[in-house]
Design a protein around this motif. Structure first.
Motif, PDB file in Angstrom:
ATOM      1  N   PRO A 163      26.600 -13.820   6.414  1.00 58.60           N
ATOM      2  CA  PRO A 163      25.846 -12.559   6.410  1.00 58.60           C
ATOM      3  C   PRO A 163      25.384 -12.085   7.789  1.00 58.60           C
ATOM      4  O   PRO A 163      24.989 -10.934   7.939  1.00 58.60           O
ATOM      5  N   ASP A 164      25.451 -12.945   8.815  1.00 58.36           N
ATOM      6  CA  ASP A 164      25.007 -12.500  10.149  1.00 58.36           C
ATOM      7  C   ASP A 164      26.171 -12.067  11.044  1.00 58.36           C
ATOM      8  O   ASP A 164      25.980 -11.847  12.239  1.00 58.36           O
ATOM      9  N   ARG A 201      27.949  -5.202   8.152  1.00 61.63           N
ATOM     10  CA  ARG A 201      28.340  -6.599   7.965  1.00 61.63           C
ATOM     11  C   ARG A 201      29.841  -6.693   7.780  1.00 61.63           C
ATOM     12  O   ARG A 201      30.425  -5.914   7.009  1.00 61.63           O
ATOM     13  N   THR A 208      23.231  -2.135   8.438  1.00 60.84           N
ATOM     14  CA  THR A 208      22.208  -3.165   8.498  1.00 60.84           C
ATOM     15  C   THR A 208      21.751  -3.328   9.946  1.00 60.84           C
ATOM     16  O   THR A 208      22.435  -2.903  10.877  1.00 60.84           O
ATOM     17  N   ASP A 251      30.792  -6.792   4.176  1.00 60.36           N
ATOM     18  CA  ASP A 251      30.843  -5.505   3.463  1.00 60.36           C
ATOM     19  C   ASP A 251      32.145  -4.771   3.758  1.00 60.36           C
ATOM     20  O   ASP A 251      32.755  -4.190   2.861  1.00 60.36           O
TER      21      ASP A 251
END
Ligand code: MTE
Ligand code: MO
Length: 227
Positions: A123-124, A81, A58, A84
């Motif tokens: 998510p960041d 991430r 990402t 993930d």
């Protein structure tokens, strides 16, 4: 109008190599590949090597906030991430304790920091190996670093080589003077320190920025000259 800065932060257009001065002269040895040990409260300790390549990638643009009050906006990171990595490797392959409270990241320079697992699953939060479209430089954490934009920079461990899952947070100690870090270190809440209020620390830290940045920059030049 760009978004307001978090409390007490000041924008800089530089992105200095930075940190706790004790680590200025320490550099990673392995630069050409991602090699991360996974251990702690896991069923199967493992090394993340080839598995890294198979993870979904990402890109994100985020701001970076150092506890000493400098903020660099708009950095474009590339990587994986943490969520993930957790779902595809740490849980199924390393068999990480699903009730783990914290994860400790260690750098090849001996630095370390921990964050609650719940914060890391945002998510960041990335393990980044690219910055601004290029492979990550040594200055900024090659070969791979944590990027946790909602937390002070001291949580974003550079040169990551070990990830330790911990069922309980107790017993873990961060490096450096005890007051310096906070177990979460969220920028929005000015969690600069575990024991001191965040606001007055702004004024303690601010005059130190230039000296620390120069120290880190000179150490990098010396290291590069000696390679
Ligand atoms: N391995 C390692 N990671 C580290 C540090 C360090 O000294 N060593 N310093 C931390 C601090 S205090 C900050 S502000 C950021 C600085 O990141 P930068 O050097 O890419 O600007 O890295 C963090 N991660
Ligand atoms: Mo920092």
């Amino acid at each position: 109008m760009p978004d307001a800065l978090p409390p007490g932060q000041v924008e800089t257009d530089r992105f200095p190599r930075f940190g706790i001065p004790d680590f200025a002269d320490r550099f990673p040895r392995v630069l050409d590949r991602v090699e991360v040990q996974v251990d702690g409260d896991v069923g199967r300790p493992m090394t993340l090597g080839a598995a890294w390549e198979g993870l979904p990638r990402t890109e994100q643009v985020s701001d970076f906030h150092c506890v000493t009050t400098w903020t660099r906006r708009g950095l474009r990171w590339g990587g994986v991430r943490f969520a993930d990595l957790y779902e595809r490797i740490l849980l199924p392959h390393a068999e990480a304790d699903p009730e783990a409270e914290v994860v400790v990241f260690r750098g090849q320079d001996g630095y370390r920091a921990a964050l609650p697992l719940a914060d890391l699953l945002a998510p960041d939060v990335l393990l980044a190996d690219r910055l601004g479209g290029e492979p990550l430089s040594v200055a900024h954490g090659a070969p791979v670093r944590l990027v946790a934009p909602a937390h002070y920079g001291y949580k974003s461990v550079k040169h990551v080589h070990r990830i330790t899952v911990r069922r309980r947070a107790e017993g873990y100690r961060e490096p450096g003077p005890r007051f310096i870090t906070h177990p979460r270190g969220r920028v929005a809440f000015e969690e600069r320190s575990r024991s001191l209020p965040g606001r007055p620390l702004r004024y303690l830290y601010r005059p130190m920025i230039r000296r620390v940045a120069d120290r880190f920059d000179q150490a990098l030049r010396a290291w590069e000259a000696g390679r």
